[in-house]
Design an enzyme around this catalytic site. Sequence first.
Site, PDB file in Angstrom:
ATOM      1  CG  LEU A 113      44.942  40.222  27.493  1.00 58.82           C
ATOM      2  CD1 LEU A 113      44.184  41.134  26.540  1.00 58.82           C
ATOM      3  CD2 LEU A 113      43.955  39.408  28.317  1.00 58.82           C
ATOM      4  CB  CYS A 142      42.945  32.999  33.529  1.00 63.62           C
ATOM      5  SG  CYS A 142      42.875  33.787  35.133  1.00 63.62           S
ATOM      6  CG  PHE A 143      44.208  29.177  29.928  1.00 62.97           C
ATOM      7  CD1 PHE A 143      45.057  30.103  30.512  1.00 62.97           C
ATOM      8  CD2 PHE A 143      44.682  27.891  29.741  1.00 62.97           C
ATOM      9  CE1 PHE A 143      46.336  29.756  30.912  1.00 62.97           C
ATOM     10  CE2 PHE A 143      45.970  27.535  30.128  1.00 62.97           C
ATOM     11  CZ  PHE A 143      46.787  28.469  30.716  1.00 62.97           C
ATOM     12  N   GLY A 201      40.720  37.559  46.397  1.00 61.93           N
ATOM     13  CA  GLY A 201      40.430  36.300  45.713  1.00 61.93           C
ATOM     14  C   GLY A 201      41.659  35.429  45.552  1.00 61.93           C
ATOM     15  CB  VAL A 228      38.099  43.423  41.455  1.00 67.79           C
ATOM     16  CG1 VAL A 228      38.276  44.207  42.742  1.00 67.79           C
ATOM     17  CG2 VAL A 228      38.241  44.335  40.244  1.00 67.79           C
ATOM     18  CB  VAL A 246      45.023  37.163  41.827  1.00 64.71           C
ATOM     19  CG1 VAL A 246      46.144  38.173  41.671  1.00 64.71           C
ATOM     20  CG2 VAL A 246      45.052  36.190  40.664  1.00 64.71           C
ATOM     21  CB  THR A 295      43.948  39.524  33.422  1.00 68.03           C
ATOM     22  OG1 THR A 295      44.816  38.730  34.229  1.00 68.03           O
ATOM     23  CG2 THR A 295      44.298  39.381  31.965  1.00 68.03           C
ATOM     24  CG  PHE A 326      52.868  36.339  34.473  1.00 64.04           C
ATOM     25  CD1 PHE A 326      52.235  36.221  33.248  1.00 64.04           C
ATOM     26  CD2 PHE A 326      53.551  37.517  34.746  1.00 64.04           C
ATOM     27  CE1 PHE A 326      52.292  37.239  32.295  1.00 64.04           C
ATOM     28  CE2 PHE A 326      53.617  38.546  33.807  1.00 64.04           C
ATOM     29  CZ  PHE A 326      52.992  38.398  32.579  1.00 64.04           C
TER      30      PHE A 326
HETATM   31  N1  LIG Z   1      42.956  33.101  39.291  1.00 64.23           N
HETATM   32  C1  LIG Z   1      44.101  33.102  38.634  1.00 64.23           C
HETATM   33  O1  LIG Z   1      44.790  32.084  38.522  1.00 64.23           O
HETATM   34  C2  LIG Z   1      44.609  34.375  38.030  1.00 64.23           C
HETATM   35  C3  LIG Z   1      45.943  34.432  37.606  1.00 64.23           C
HETATM   36  C4  LIG Z   1      46.408  35.618  37.073  1.00 64.23           C
HETATM   37  C5  LIG Z   1      45.564  36.702  36.949  1.00 64.23           C
HETATM   38  N2  LIG Z   1      44.268  36.613  37.334  1.00 64.23           N
HETATM   39  C6  LIG Z   1      43.414  37.800  37.223  1.00 64.23           C
HETATM   40  O2  LIG Z   1      43.321  38.409  38.510  1.00 64.23           O
HETATM   41  C7  LIG Z   1      42.030  39.018  38.674  1.00 64.23           C
HETATM   42  C8  LIG Z   1      41.374  38.466  39.918  1.00 64.23           C
HETATM   43  O3  LIG Z   1      41.200  37.085  39.756  1.00 64.23           O
HETATM   44  P1  LIG Z   1      40.804  36.147  40.974  1.00 64.23           P
HETATM   45  O4  LIG Z   1      40.899  34.750  40.461  1.00 64.23           O
HETATM   46  O5  LIG Z   1      41.552  36.549  42.180  1.00 64.23           O
HETATM   47  O6  LIG Z   1      39.260  36.575  41.146  1.00 64.23           O
HETATM   48  P2  LIG Z   1      38.313  36.255  42.395  1.00 64.23           P
HETATM   49  O7  LIG Z   1      36.931  36.267  41.862  1.00 64.23           O
HETATM   50  O8  LIG Z   1      38.803  35.041  43.117  1.00 64.23           O
HETATM   51  O9  LIG Z   1      38.515  37.491  43.388  1.00 64.23           O
HETATM   52  C9  LIG Z   1      38.097  38.776  43.117  1.00 64.23           C
HETATM   53  C10 LIG Z   1      37.599  39.401  44.416  1.00 64.23           C
HETATM   54  O10 LIG Z   1      37.345  40.797  44.185  1.00 64.23           O
HETATM   55  C11 LIG Z   1      36.259  41.174  45.011  1.00 64.23           C
HETATM   56  N3  LIG Z   1      35.692  42.445  44.527  1.00 64.23           N
HETATM   57  C12 LIG Z   1      35.067  42.688  43.355  1.00 64.23           C
HETATM   58  N4  LIG Z   1      34.721  43.973  43.277  1.00 64.23           N
HETATM   59  C13 LIG Z   1      35.141  44.576  44.418  1.00 64.23           C
HETATM   60  C14 LIG Z   1      35.082  45.902  44.917  1.00 64.23           C
HETATM   61  N5  LIG Z   1      34.535  46.883  44.194  1.00 64.23           N
HETATM   62  N6  LIG Z   1      35.595  46.147  46.126  1.00 64.23           N
HETATM   63  C15 LIG Z   1      36.166  45.164  46.852  1.00 64.23           C
HETATM   64  N7  LIG Z   1      36.255  43.892  46.436  1.00 64.23           N
HETATM   65  C16 LIG Z   1      35.750  43.600  45.225  1.00 64.23           C
HETATM   66  C17 LIG Z   1      35.313  40.004  44.917  1.00 64.23           C
HETATM   67  O11 LIG Z   1      34.411  39.990  46.006  1.00 64.23           O
HETATM   68  C18 LIG Z   1      36.293  38.812  44.952  1.00 64.23           C
HETATM   69  O12 LIG Z   1      36.487  38.309  46.250  1.00 64.23           O
HETATM   70  C19 LIG Z   1      41.271  38.734  37.392  1.00 64.23           C
HETATM   71  O13 LIG Z   1      41.406  39.819  36.515  1.00 64.23           O
HETATM   72  C20 LIG Z   1      41.995  37.529  36.815  1.00 64.23           C
HETATM   73  O14 LIG Z   1      41.904  37.472  35.408  1.00 64.23           O
HETATM   74  C21 LIG Z   1      43.780  35.477  37.896  1.00 64.23           C
END
Ligand SMILES: NC(=O)c1ccc[n+]([C@@H]2O[C@H](COP(=O)([O-])OP(=O)(O)OC[C@H]3O[C@@H](n4cnc5c(N)ncnc54)[C@H](O)[C@@H]3O)[C@@H](O)[C@H]2O)c1
Length: 464
Positions: free
Chosen positions: A222, A277-278, A12, A91, A14, A133, A163
């Site tokens: 967090l 996230c926020f 995704g 994920v 991240v 997170t 971050f």
């Molecule tokens: N987006 C941000 O800016 C950001 C920044 C810091 C931290 N985070 C944290 O990082 C984590 C991911 O966020 P994101 O924005 O990348 O999410 P996202 O939804 O863009 O990506 C997550 C991916 O994981 C895949 N997935 C879920 N379950 C799976 C499994 N069992 N096997 C394989 N793939 C699987 C989904 O298909 C999806 O493509 C979250 O916990 C988020 O809080 C996000």
Amino acid sequence: MKIKKICCIGAGYVGGPTMSVIADKNPGIQVTVVDINEARIKAWNSENLDELPVYEPGLSEVVARARGRNLFFSTEIEKNIDEAEMIFISVNTPTKTYGKGKNMAADLKYVELCARQIANVATSDKIVVEKSTLPVRTAQAIKTILDQTGNGVKFQILSNPEFLAEGTAIQDLEQADRVLIGGEQSAEGKEAIQALVDIYAAWLPQENILTTNVWSSELSKLTANAFLAQRVSSINAISELCEATGADVSEVAKAIGMDSRIGPKFLKASVGFGGSCFQKDILNLVYIAKSLGLDNVADYWEQVIIMNDHQKKRFAENIVSTLFNTVSGKKIAFLGWAFKKDTNDTRESAAIYVADLLLEEQAEIQVYDPKVKPHQIYTDLNALNTRTEEENKAQLQVVNNPYEACKDAHAIAVLTEWDEFTTYDWKRIYDTMKKPAFVFDGRKILKEEELKAIGFEYYAIGKA
Ligand SMILES: NC(=O)c1ccc[n+]([C@@H]2O[C@H](COP(=O)([O-])OP(=O)(O)OC[C@H]3O[C@@H](n4cnc5c(N)ncnc54)[C@H](O)[C@@H]3O)[C@@H](O)[C@H]2O)c1
């Protein structure tokens, strides 16, 4: 311990950018990002780099350098888990929409599935890294699941929260203020921490790599998001006071931001924060505090969310009241749908909620966003279940040209701070609009004096 193969579960916002940079900076390590979403993996493998599933400035260049060399995107999850010495779990951890903790707690089902899958397929020792997170003490749950495999495989769990901010992800990764790595304080734990430190040390100075115990690391993520969001809600609270008193929130923000104890960042008043996230991370923090009986702590942080919801609602209500108390049948142009500029991510974007409130008032909305696809906009609105999909389609149109979006509109609402909005021919836009022509600048990016000189009625957050 020298890591040669990394597997990251979750391709995704991240997992994709983070692993691309790790691979780019560590050509000797094979990095494979896996996902259950085949379409997403296909897009990551797309020949045309404009079709990558995540839009981030600088990302396509990094992918172009590393992909096929030591960076791979795959749906072969089990094989890649088994072959890697280090596995990142990246994920999604959305807010729970059911059961205990509904609308507050983080839904850990995807993380738990990953842990079970790793336990099932691992035939050699692994370092498992929490990149998602997670609530404080999740590492314990992951460890308990992994240790139940009974096949002698040993696991070390590290917390390595991310971050990066969307829109500046590559810069944030390449020049990180700090990288945080939490691990067990045993000899094995310290060895695992060092293995991950070595990966980041390929491009970051050692002093920017912090190591802590696991719980501090989990809680720091967090806390960081709660503090950042709190600054936005704080300045937004002051913006309402400014509108009522004649103070100007930009002037107030500048005046307080020059105090080195406060600092200038995250003090821009706006229609409200969005992003995946926020809100979810603060709700999660509130839930954890409540679960521990710390009601004062929970109430304190919940107020950040309450203020943010208020700001979005206030913005929509101001449009209605300024347009002579009715927007029924009136066309309103939305400039921007993404939750911030330089990303195609719309999760929790203020635009969704402002649109929903205006559609309830029977407005007709025309949206233009430079990076968000029409399908995403309808998906966001339909997910609220306020009205049927057909009704959303009838009341809201998505166009691919800003001038078309503004044609015949009674008002323009700026929902995202895309740079290109400041470069438009605003006289041309004015000439095609209904009069009086209103602009509601939810991001305070347009030039007030210039717009007023053209003839616009201009309203910005935080100015009477
Ligand atoms: N987006 C941000 O800016 C950001 C920044 C810091 C931290 N985070 C944290 O990082 C984590 C991911 O966020 P994101 O924005 O990348 O999410 P996202 O939804 O863009 O990506 C997550 C991916 O994981 C895949 N997935 C879920 N379950 C799976 C499994 N069992 N096997 C394989 N793939 C699987 C989904 O298909 C999806 O493509 C979250 O916990 C988020 O809080 C996000």
